[in-house]
Design a protein around this motif. Structure first.
Motif, PDB file in Angstrom:
ATOM      1  N   LYS A   1      41.436  43.641  36.946  1.00  0.00           N
ATOM      2  CA  LYS A   1      41.659  42.690  35.851  1.00  0.00           C
ATOM      3  C   LYS A   1      42.246  41.383  36.385  1.00  0.00           C
ATOM      4  O   LYS A   1      41.880  40.299  35.928  1.00  0.00           O
ATOM      5  N   LYS A   2      43.143  41.468  37.340  1.00  0.00           N
ATOM      6  CA  LYS A   2      43.782  40.268  37.902  1.00  0.00           C
ATOM      7  C   LYS A   2      42.794  39.366  38.634  1.00  0.00           C
ATOM      8  O   LYS A   2      43.053  38.179  38.806  1.00  0.00           O
ATOM      9  N   THR A   3      41.657  39.911  39.082  1.00  0.00           N
ATOM     10  CA  THR A   3      40.673  39.079  39.782  1.00  0.00           C
ATOM     11  C   THR A   3      39.994  38.105  38.836  1.00  0.00           C
ATOM     12  O   THR A   3      39.425  37.119  39.284  1.00  0.00           O
TER      13      THR A   3
ATOM     14  N   GLU B   1      44.210  47.409  36.912  1.00  0.00           N
ATOM     15  CA  GLU B   1      45.038  46.198  36.834  1.00  0.00           C
ATOM     16  C   GLU B   1      44.662  45.215  37.940  1.00  0.00           C
ATOM     17  O   GLU B   1      44.577  44.011  37.705  1.00  0.00           O
TER      18      GLU B   1
END
Length: 118
Positions: free
Chosen positions: A39-41, A36
């Motif tokens: 993915k947020k990057t 997660e």
């Protein structure tokens, strides 16, 4: 409609979940929310092990090393991809303007004459 890519992806996923070490690593990565965080990057963004470890709720002095090992194993099994990001000065292994780098002692230390006695 060709389902071959989907079937191959499913077979690969089954392979990953039925092996031994990788499922434990995946479980740990999921519990830590590493995927997660990655993915947020964003799709084109990069994240180092140290940057990811800094975002974890627990402060562990070895956290970045442990995260690095987890990430390397997932890269080795094609769960993630890894890229090289050069340091602003070109990195320690690239020669500087004087022609020097950490690569030279590395080559000496890994030379057969040095390693064979080990």
């Amino acid at each position: 409609m060709d389902n071959k890519p989907d079937e191959e992806a499913c077979l690969f996923a089954m392979h990953l979940t039925t092996s031994s070490v990788l499922p434990m690593i995946l479980k740990t990565a999921i519990e830590l929310d590493l995927l997660e965080l990655i993915k947020k990057t964003g799709a084109k963004a990069t994240a180092s092990a140290a940057e990811l470890a800094a975002q974890l709720p627990r402060n562990n002095p070895d956290g970045a090393d442990i995260i690095d090992r987890i990430l390397r194993l997932m890269v080795a099994h094609s769960v993630l991809v890894c890229g090289l990001k050069l340091l602003p000065d070109g990195g320690f292994f690239a020669r500087n303007e004087d022609g020097l780098s950490v690569g030279t002692p590395c080559l000496k230390i890994q030379d057969g004459a040095w390693m064979e006695p080990w």
